[in-house]
Scaffold this active site. Structure first.
Site, PDB file in Angstrom:
ATOM      1  N   GLU A 272     -43.219  16.864 -26.605  1.00 18.20           N
ATOM      2  CA  GLU A 272     -43.906  18.063 -27.089  1.00 18.20           C
ATOM      3  C   GLU A 272     -45.151  17.744 -27.920  1.00 18.20           C
ATOM      4  O   GLU A 272     -45.401  18.370 -28.961  1.00 18.20           O
ATOM      5  CB  GLU A 272     -42.911  18.932 -27.881  1.00 18.20           C
ATOM      6  CG  GLU A 272     -41.737  19.345 -27.005  1.00 18.20           C
ATOM      7  CD  GLU A 272     -40.748  20.283 -27.690  1.00 18.20           C
ATOM      8  OE1 GLU A 272     -41.060  20.795 -28.762  1.00 18.20           O
ATOM      9  OE2 GLU A 272     -39.656  20.488 -27.128  1.00 18.20           O
ATOM     10  N   ARG A 401     -42.063  42.525 -19.915  1.00 24.63           N
ATOM     11  CA  ARG A 401     -41.789  42.352 -21.345  1.00 24.63           C
ATOM     12  C   ARG A 401     -42.866  43.042 -22.184  1.00 24.63           C
ATOM     13  O   ARG A 401     -42.567  43.698 -23.177  1.00 24.63           O
ATOM     14  CB  ARG A 401     -41.724  40.864 -21.698  1.00 24.63           C
ATOM     15  CG  ARG A 401     -41.607  40.645 -23.195  1.00 24.63           C
ATOM     16  CD  ARG A 401     -41.399  39.210 -23.574  1.00 24.63           C
ATOM     17  NE  ARG A 401     -42.486  38.330 -23.190  1.00 24.63           N
ATOM     18  CZ  ARG A 401     -42.656  37.105 -23.663  1.00 24.63           C
ATOM     19  NH1 ARG A 401     -41.792  36.616 -24.534  1.00 24.63           N
ATOM     20  NH2 ARG A 401     -43.660  36.349 -23.275  1.00 24.63           N
ATOM     21  N   TYR A 458     -28.821  31.333 -18.953  1.00 22.72           N
ATOM     22  CA  TYR A 458     -30.100  31.915 -19.388  1.00 22.72           C
ATOM     23  C   TYR A 458     -29.840  33.376 -19.747  1.00 22.72           C
ATOM     24  O   TYR A 458     -29.464  34.177 -18.885  1.00 22.72           O
ATOM     25  CB  TYR A 458     -31.100  31.794 -18.238  1.00 22.72           C
ATOM     26  CG  TYR A 458     -32.502  32.226 -18.559  1.00 22.72           C
ATOM     27  CD1 TYR A 458     -33.465  31.287 -18.925  1.00 22.72           C
ATOM     28  CD2 TYR A 458     -32.881  33.558 -18.496  1.00 22.72           C
ATOM     29  CE1 TYR A 458     -34.767  31.671 -19.211  1.00 22.72           C
ATOM     30  CE2 TYR A 458     -34.176  33.952 -18.787  1.00 22.72           C
ATOM     31  CZ  TYR A 458     -35.120  33.005 -19.135  1.00 22.72           C
ATOM     32  OH  TYR A 458     -36.404  33.385 -19.411  1.00 22.72           O
TER      33      TYR A 458
HETATM   34  C1  LIG Z   1     -42.695  34.215 -19.444  1.00 27.31           C
HETATM   35  C2  LIG Z   1     -42.272  32.790 -19.538  1.00 27.31           C
HETATM   36  C3  LIG Z   1     -41.446  32.250 -18.586  1.00 27.31           C
HETATM   37  C4  LIG Z   1     -41.045  30.920 -18.682  1.00 27.31           C
HETATM   38  N1  LIG Z   1     -40.252  30.397 -17.701  1.00 27.31           N
HETATM   39  C5  LIG Z   1     -39.906  29.102 -17.757  1.00 27.31           C
HETATM   40  C6  LIG Z   1     -39.114  28.519 -16.713  1.00 27.31           C
HETATM   41  O1  LIG Z   1     -38.733  29.176 -15.748  1.00 27.31           O
HETATM   42  N2  LIG Z   1     -38.802  27.205 -16.814  1.00 27.31           N
HETATM   43  C7  LIG Z   1     -39.250  26.447 -17.855  1.00 27.31           C
HETATM   44  O2  LIG Z   1     -38.964  25.260 -17.876  1.00 27.31           O
HETATM   45  N3  LIG Z   1     -39.964  26.978 -18.851  1.00 27.31           N
HETATM   46  C8  LIG Z   1     -40.323  28.265 -18.829  1.00 27.31           C
HETATM   47  N4  LIG Z   1     -41.089  28.794 -19.826  1.00 27.31           N
HETATM   48  C9  LIG Z   1     -41.502  27.947 -20.950  1.00 27.31           C
HETATM   49  C10 LIG Z   1     -42.849  27.227 -20.729  1.00 27.31           C
HETATM   50  O3  LIG Z   1     -43.575  27.778 -19.679  1.00 27.31           O
HETATM   51  C11 LIG Z   1     -42.590  25.771 -20.460  1.00 27.31           C
HETATM   52  O4  LIG Z   1     -42.102  25.178 -21.651  1.00 27.31           O
HETATM   53  C12 LIG Z   1     -43.791  24.960 -19.957  1.00 27.31           C
HETATM   54  O5  LIG Z   1     -43.337  23.656 -19.732  1.00 27.31           O
HETATM   55  C13 LIG Z   1     -44.931  24.920 -20.940  1.00 27.31           C
HETATM   56  O6  LIG Z   1     -46.093  24.508 -20.248  1.00 27.31           O
HETATM   57  P1  LIG Z   1     -47.546  24.793 -20.849  1.00 27.31           P
HETATM   58  O7  LIG Z   1     -48.531  24.098 -20.001  1.00 27.31           O
HETATM   59  O8  LIG Z   1     -47.762  26.220 -21.082  1.00 27.31           O
HETATM   60  O9  LIG Z   1     -47.435  24.021 -22.239  1.00 27.31           O
HETATM   61  P2  LIG Z   1     -47.830  24.515 -23.673  1.00 27.31           P
HETATM   62  O10 LIG Z   1     -47.099  25.732 -24.039  1.00 27.31           O
HETATM   63  O11 LIG Z   1     -49.306  24.547 -23.804  1.00 27.31           O
HETATM   64  O12 LIG Z   1     -47.251  23.289 -24.511  1.00 27.31           O
HETATM   65  C14 LIG Z   1     -45.864  23.071 -24.611  1.00 27.31           C
HETATM   66  C15 LIG Z   1     -45.627  21.865 -25.531  1.00 27.31           C
HETATM   67  O13 LIG Z   1     -46.089  20.682 -24.904  1.00 27.31           O
HETATM   68  C16 LIG Z   1     -47.164  20.092 -25.626  1.00 27.31           C
HETATM   69  N5  LIG Z   1     -48.123  19.649 -24.609  1.00 27.31           N
HETATM   70  C17 LIG Z   1     -48.766  20.403 -23.686  1.00 27.31           C
HETATM   71  N6  LIG Z   1     -49.516  19.621 -22.884  1.00 27.31           N
HETATM   72  C18 LIG Z   1     -49.344  18.342 -23.315  1.00 27.31           C
HETATM   73  C19 LIG Z   1     -49.848  17.073 -22.903  1.00 27.31           C
HETATM   74  N7  LIG Z   1     -50.681  16.939 -21.870  1.00 27.31           N
HETATM   75  N8  LIG Z   1     -49.447  15.975 -23.589  1.00 27.31           N
HETATM   76  C20 LIG Z   1     -48.591  16.072 -24.635  1.00 27.31           C
HETATM   77  N9  LIG Z   1     -48.091  17.236 -25.068  1.00 27.31           N
HETATM   78  C21 LIG Z   1     -48.458  18.361 -24.408  1.00 27.31           C
HETATM   79  C22 LIG Z   1     -47.685  21.180 -26.549  1.00 27.31           C
HETATM   80  O14 LIG Z   1     -48.260  20.650 -27.713  1.00 27.31           O
HETATM   81  C23 LIG Z   1     -46.418  21.973 -26.829  1.00 27.31           C
HETATM   82  O15 LIG Z   1     -45.675  21.379 -27.859  1.00 27.31           O
HETATM   83  C24 LIG Z   1     -41.489  30.125 -19.765  1.00 27.31           C
HETATM   84  C25 LIG Z   1     -42.347  30.683 -20.717  1.00 27.31           C
HETATM   85  C26 LIG Z   1     -42.733  32.001 -20.608  1.00 27.31           C
HETATM   86  C27 LIG Z   1     -43.659  32.574 -21.630  1.00 27.31           C
END
Ligand SMILES: Cc1cc2nc3c(=O)[nH]c(=O)nc-3n(C[C@H](O)[C@H](O)[C@H](O)COP(=O)(O)OP(=O)(O)OC[C@H]3O[C@@H](n4cnc5c(N)ncnc54)[C@H](O)[C@@H]3O)c2cc1C
Length: 537
Positions: A272, A401, A458
């Site tokens: 993270e 939502r 979930y």
């Molecule tokens: C509506 C909704 C539905 C969702 N459904 C799912 C699902 O079905 N399955 C699931 O697994 N998750 C789900 N999530 C959660 C989320 O999408 C995941 O956790 C996803 O992995 C986050 O990706 P992101 O690119 O948005 O990362 P971010 O939200 O931008 O970052 C997540 C974390 O990773 C870190 N980070 C991001 N990029 C990097 C990088 N390149 N190097 C190091 N650290 C980094 C950030 O600092 C942060 O701590 C959902 C979220 C929402 C809002």
């Protein structure tokens, strides 16, 4: 200092997704919410973009100039628009705060590096000047993973920078012999799929946040997609990676399996952003499927459906690509048309969706195998309609939502996992905790990630907002977290730890586990600038 190129820009700043897709709740649904749950329109309307309050930029101009010298003037933004769009993630509490016009956690600047070397240089500069750095992928974290602690024991920082990785968006190479593609972390899932489709390939990673989340975020938060039964979790797909840390660069992964000591990939999967910034990923890819077929099955109850899923997950033959089972309440709500939500009753049983992706022959073979198991386990085949309906609406729930929040309902999700033998106990414990904390909410649950040894649960919760919806959800979440820990579940199967699960994670890994993580953090990030406040107990 203006650039349209940030990961967050097309996303609604106070809600989910493309504002053009926002849908009002139909009046009959509002009436039903009022009758069933006592939902009333909130007393205060949501803040407009112009009403959002954010703190002044704390970073001194010479530091902003030094950042611009690394990435280019147009890739350092300290304007309100960029800062607001990089404030927090997309959990319901995050959205409630934004709807109240509170952007007090806004970063001071958004920095968009264009290469691994630029990321490394930004980290060196920020470490030298004690600037906190929050890696920002798609901004879809739902566990408080994008809020840096500015002060207190974790802070004392000159300022906070959101490191938006959107410019790292290339397909670097494809190795069709090994079936590995190297991709950059700022690629959103649809962009990555589009690039791979041109080579006849797919990742097969389709979380509900698919439209906006990035590959780096998937790796950093150990994401799991809706087709995990067939394609695996995202962490299963990572063959190797490049990571920039304030201490230097790591290149990890040179063989499919290795006996050369502990697997360092595991240090960064789920880290993270607290240990380093993932700047490149070598990912296992699959051939794009010729056929995608989804179908519905009905089971008498959740226990019967779960038993059928377990048999599929434990059989020798490959399971379906998608497997998800809704409990009685989720089935009832999902089957009901908006106008007869109250009439469907709890006797609709439980809906299981099975999906098959692959070549024509492979799909037919796996479908027959699964059908034999499901029939023997008491399932009734419902044909393709429920499966197709699920597939069509699979990315639309987050838009709903926003409409529910606007109508005065609190709606949020949480998830956990455990071994099969413990699943009924965990299910009951979390449900009871949520019911106890919220009075009479709607609590729905599904299983959508299965393994030979266990599965995830979930939960989706809908309840009438009180005058203090943040406090209301905080109490419910606390109760659910305690129930998960006590009932032997993991605090997260795929959302991660962030800030919201830190306490429960500490309980899960124990004092020594926490010490190990702090040791790794101190070695890789001695100044403690990387995403301070997340993950590490
Ligand atoms: C509506 C909704 C539905 C969702 N459904 C799912 C699902 O079905 N399955 C699931 O697994 N998750 C789900 N999530 C959660 C989320 O999408 C995941 O956790 C996803 O992995 C986050 O990706 P992101 O690119 O948005 O990362 P971010 O939200 O931008 O970052 C997540 C974390 O990773 C870190 N980070 C991001 N990029 C990097 C990088 N390149 N190097 C190091 N650290 C980094 C950030 O600092 C942060 O701590 C959902 C979220 C929402 C809002």
């Amino acid at each position: 200092m203006e650039s349209p190129l940030t990961a967050a820009e097309p996303m609604l700043w106070s809600g989910w997704g493309d504002p053009a897709k926002a849908a009002e709740l139909p009046a009959p649904v509002r009436d039903l919410l009022a009758q069933l749950l006592g939902v009333r329109a909130p007393a205060t309307p949501a803040a407009t973009f112009g009403e959002v309050r954010l703190p002044p930029v704390a970073l001194p101009p010479p530091l902003l100039a030094a950042l611009a010298a690394i990435v280019g003037d147009e890739h350092v933004r300290a304007d309100d628009d960029a800062r607001i769009r990089h404030t927090r993630g997309k959990s319901t509490p995050d959205l409630l705060l934004m709807r109240a016009g509170d952007a007090s956690d806004a970063p001071d600047a958004v920095v968009l590096p264009g290469s691994h070397d630029e990321v490394a240089a930004v980290l060196r500069l920020c470490a030298e000047h004690r600037v906190a750095v929050v890696p920002f992928g798609g901004g879809t974290s739902v566990v408080g993973g994008l809020v840096a602690a500015r002060c207190g024991s974790e802070g004392g920082f000159t300022g906070v920078v959101a490191l938006d990785l959107a410019r790292l968006n290339r397909l670097v190479s494809v190795d069709p012999v090994s079936m590995i593609a190297e991709l950059e972390p700022g690629l959103r899932a649809p962009q990555a799929e589009q690039l791979l489709t041109a080579h006849g390939l797919t990742l097969g990673h389709f979380p509900q946040s698919y439209e906006y989340a990035t590959l780096g975020g998937f790796a950093a938060a150990r994401s799991s997609g809706q087709a995990s039964a067939g394609y695996g979790r995202f962490d299963d797909m990572v063959a190797g990676m490049t990571v920039a840390t304030p201490r230097g660069t790591l290149e990890i992964g040179r063989a499919p399996k290795s006996a050369a000591g502990p697997d360092l990939r595991q240090v960064f999967l789920g880290s993270e952003g607290a240990f380093g910034v993932i700047t490149s990923l070598r990912l296992r890819v699959r051939r794009a499927p010729a056929v995608r077929a989804y179908e519905g099955w009905r089971f008498a109850g959740f226990a019967e459906g779960a038993a059928a899923m377990r048999r599929l997950a434990q059989q020798e033959a490959p399971p379906p690509t998608v497997l998800r089972l809704s409990d009685e309440t989720e089935t009832m709500v999902g089957l009901a048309k908006p106008t007869d939500l109250g009439a469907a009753g709890r006797d609709s049983g439980c809906l299981l969706v099975a999906g098959f992706e692959g070549s024509t022959g492979d799909v037919a073979y796996r479908r027959d195998l699964a059908a034999a198991v499901l029939v023997e386990a008491g399932g009734v085949h419902l044909g393709p309609e429920p499966g197709d309906a699920w597939a069509q609406g699979r990315f639309s729930a987050p838009y709903l939502r926003d409409s529910l929040l606007a109508a005065g309902a609190t709606v949020e999700t949480l998830e956990t996992a455990c071994f099969w033998s413990n699943l009924p106990r965990l299910y009951d414990a979390v449900r009871l905790a949520l019911l106890g904390a919220l009075g009479s909410p709607l609590v729905m649950c599904h299983i959508s990630h299965v393994y030979a040894t266990g599965a995830s649960l979930y939960f989706t919760v809908v309840t009438a907002q009180t005058g203090d919806p943040l406090g209301q959800w905080a109490a419910a979440k606390r109760a659910a977290n305690e129930a998960i820990v006590q009932a032997g579940g993991t605090i997260s199967h795929h959302h991660g730890v962030g800030r919201d699960h830190r306490e429960a994670y500490a309980a899960e890994i124990g004092d020594l586990g926490g010490e190990i993580l702090r040791g790794v953090k101190e070695r890789l990030d001695p100044a403690g600038i990387l995403n301070p406040g997340v993950l590490i107990p």
